[in-house]
Design an enzyme around this catalytic site. Structure first.
Site, PDB file in Angstrom:
ATOM      1  N   ASP A 120      60.336  22.975  40.879  1.00 47.87           N
ATOM      2  CA  ASP A 120      59.246  22.063  40.525  1.00 47.87           C
ATOM      3  C   ASP A 120      58.679  21.420  41.791  1.00 47.87           C
ATOM      4  O   ASP A 120      59.375  20.624  42.441  1.00 47.87           O
ATOM      5  CB  ASP A 120      59.784  20.995  39.559  1.00 47.87           C
ATOM      6  CG  ASP A 120      58.679  20.248  38.843  1.00 47.87           C
ATOM      7  OD1 ASP A 120      57.503  20.438  39.184  1.00 47.87           O
ATOM      8  OD2 ASP A 120      59.002  19.458  37.935  1.00 47.87           O
ATOM      9  N   CYS A 173      51.639  21.083  37.787  1.00 49.25           N
ATOM     10  CA  CYS A 173      52.764  21.601  36.989  1.00 49.25           C
ATOM     11  C   CYS A 173      52.341  22.275  35.692  1.00 49.25           C
ATOM     12  O   CYS A 173      52.620  23.447  35.470  1.00 49.25           O
ATOM     13  CB  CYS A 173      53.741  20.472  36.666  1.00 49.25           C
ATOM     14  SG  CYS A 173      54.401  19.638  38.122  1.00 49.25           S
ATOM     15  N   ASP A 213      56.334  26.151  40.729  1.00 49.87           N
ATOM     16  CA  ASP A 213      55.089  26.014  39.952  1.00 49.87           C
ATOM     17  C   ASP A 213      53.885  25.630  40.815  1.00 49.87           C
ATOM     18  O   ASP A 213      52.739  25.844  40.422  1.00 49.87           O
ATOM     19  CB  ASP A 213      55.267  25.030  38.785  1.00 49.87           C
ATOM     20  CG  ASP A 213      55.719  23.640  39.211  1.00 49.87           C
ATOM     21  OD1 ASP A 213      55.921  23.401  40.415  1.00 49.87           O
ATOM     22  OD2 ASP A 213      55.879  22.780  38.321  1.00 49.87           O
TER      23      ASP A 213
END
Length: 525
Positions: free
Chosen positions: A29, A65, A300
């Site tokens: 992430d 994201c 991401d």
């Protein structure tokens, strides 16, 4: 058929199915690749990169994201999956997303059409678990085992949906630290899953997203590390759109201290991801399944720490935000390779379905299967460009800490540097061909601002050459951008501006700037 014949047939079918490759996708992430984001991951480098292939030109079509994760799941550009930001209103895990897109994600096809058992653990979409969208009781189609984080990344004090039932976690490291919990659940799945079906696992870690909480054993790591002071660090973004120009240069000492601290903590959180990878690979090896398993490692979106005097975030069009790590190992992939082809996260779904033997012509995906590249096919025709698109987030009211900036901005820092706004809405063609390494971007703002970068001469994107580049290239790029913004499926894979098969008809150009700007708002309806 008599029962005895059925009994004789079923084990053979099971063995045949078991021989199809397994797939593991690890998704971090906010992990950059341009600013050293892979440096802490020594084990991951040894166990995946050195045993397989590193894609050095891997990108996301939207540096945020939820839109990016939606692109991974659907294989589609944001204008086709309609997730435009991290809010429910922006279609992030909304009822509309659940109804229109979720049934056709690649994991749903893997489970329903290819006979895979599927396992998800970690952060799904930022608004997953929202009460207005079914809460944590909603389990998306396509998942045999579902361990999804409610809302956004955390390391402690979070709620997981365990196959639709809420399970709360506290702040005891040994049982609650999320990256380790994901590792343990993954090992449990590999221990207790069926051995008669191939499997797909998606493990989506919180690291290195804020709040950057490292495991206790790693809090002292990288004490002397600071954010890279590259040539676009702490400089004024002259000749760029207004959001970049408004950043205070030079940054305050407190901002620099803050971003250095964030950078260090991001690396610390990634050490637990490195441990997860090691445990996972060892378990696959012990199970005798490693040689028949593809492992993908990616993020991401990228991240920035002080570039153009923006303290920390993503969302921008520059390389540091749109470029991500992508490492793959698996059957038929030679070790220690690098590949320079232009790849995007919309390619992951088609690739994994291709590995499973699914006919990609039956999908509506915009991406391309990477399988020919993974297998070393020398005769493959590949893309030379792809689309980047983002719809800015803002608030109707003024930011209370920065009333002078007026309404429409968001993600503002104490010294009134804002990382996003409503009109930080843009679309780009990112081109990588034999002759050009180019980025062309248009903004949906009052200026209809254009940014163009020649990354061969200017890899850090300091000089906007929109006013000096050849007019014919500008016109072709504008036309190509319009084509890509309305593309779907195969039309997203047509030849780029510098490809031999490219066709350009100047009569189709929009001459009116107002018309050109309006297509941004239309595409997200």
């Amino acid at each position: 058929l008599p029962l005895a014949a059925l009994l004789l047939l079923s084990p053979a079918r099971a063995v045949r199915q078991a021989r199809r490759p397994n797939v593991v996708l690890i998704l971090t992430d906010d992990q950059d690749v341009c600013l050293g984001g892979m440096t802490p991951l020594k084990k991951t480098n040894a166990l995946i990169a050195q045993m397989g292939i590193t894609f050095v030109n891997a990108y996301v079509p939207s540096a945020l994201c939820c839109p990016s994760r939606a692109s991974i799941l659907t294989g589609k550009y944001p204008h086709n999956h309609h997730v435009v930001n991290n809010t429910l209103e922006g279609n992030c895990s909304s009822k509309l997303w659940q109804k229109i897109q979720e049934p056709y994600t690649f994991p749903a096809l893997l489970k329903a059409m290819c006979g895979y058992q599927t396992f998800f653990a970690g952060k799904y979409l930022n608004e997953y678990g929202a009460e207005d969208a079914g809460g944590v009781g909603h389990v998306p189609p396509g998942w045999s085992f579902w361990y999804a984080l409610e809302k956004n990344s955390k390391y402690y004090n979070y709620t997981l949906s365990v196959n639709g039932k809420a399970r709360k976690h506290g702040e005891n490291y040994s049982v609650d630290y999320l990256t380790d919990v994901l590792a343990n659940m993954s090992l449990d799945f590999l221990e207790y899953k069926s051995n008669f079906e191939p499997f797909f696992m998606m493990i989506a870690t919180p690291a290195p997203h804020s709040p950057w909480t490292p495991a206790p054993q790693y809090t002292k790591s990288f004490q002397n590390v600071s954010a890279p002071r590259n040539s676009n660090f702490n400089i004024h973004g002259k000749n760029k759109h207004w959001l970049i120009r408004q950043a205070k240069t030079p940054m305050s000492n407190s901002s620099i201290q803050f971003l250095d601290d964030a950078y260090r903590k991001r690396w610390q959180t990634l050490l637990s991801v490195d441990d997860l990878i090691e445990k996972l690979v060892k378990k696959l090896e012990v199970n005798g399944e490693l040689d028949n398993t593809y492992i993908f490692y990616t993020s991401d979106n990228g991240f920035h720490t002080g570039q153009f005097s923006l303290p920390i975030d993503k969302r921008q069009l520059y390389e540091f935000d749109i470029k991500v790590p992508l490492l793959v190992r698996g059957p038929g992939i030679k070790p220690n390779q690098t590949n320079k082809m232009l790849v995007a996260n919309i390619d992951l779904g088609p690739t994994i379905l291709d590995i499973a033997g699914y006919d990609l012509n039956k999908t509506q995906m915009d991406g391309m299967s990477l399988l020919p590249l993974l297998k070393g096919d020398k005769n493959v025709t590949w893309r030379s460009d792809f689309l980047v698109e983002y719809q800015g987030e803002g608030y109707n009211g003024s930011d209370p800490t920065c009333p002078g900036l007026g309404p429409g901005v968001t993600h503002c820092f104490p010294d009134c540097v804002c990382e996003d706004s409503y009109n930080n809405t843009y679309a780009c063609v990112r081109t990588l061909s034999a002759s050009w390494d180019l980025q062309y971007c248009e903004f949906d703002d009052r200026e209809v601002f254009v940014e163009v970068y020649n990354l061969t001469a200017d890899p850090h994107q300091i000089n906007n050459i929109a006013k000096t580049i050849d007019q014919e290239i500008l016109e072709k790029m504008n036309y190509r951008l319009m084509m890509l913004q309305s593309c779907s499926g195969a039309t997203c894979r047509t030849p780029g501006v510098f490809d031999p098969g490219y066709r350009f008809d100047p009569r189709l150009m929009f001459s009116n700037h107002g018309l050109r700007a309006r297509r941004f708002s239309a595409q997200f309806l």
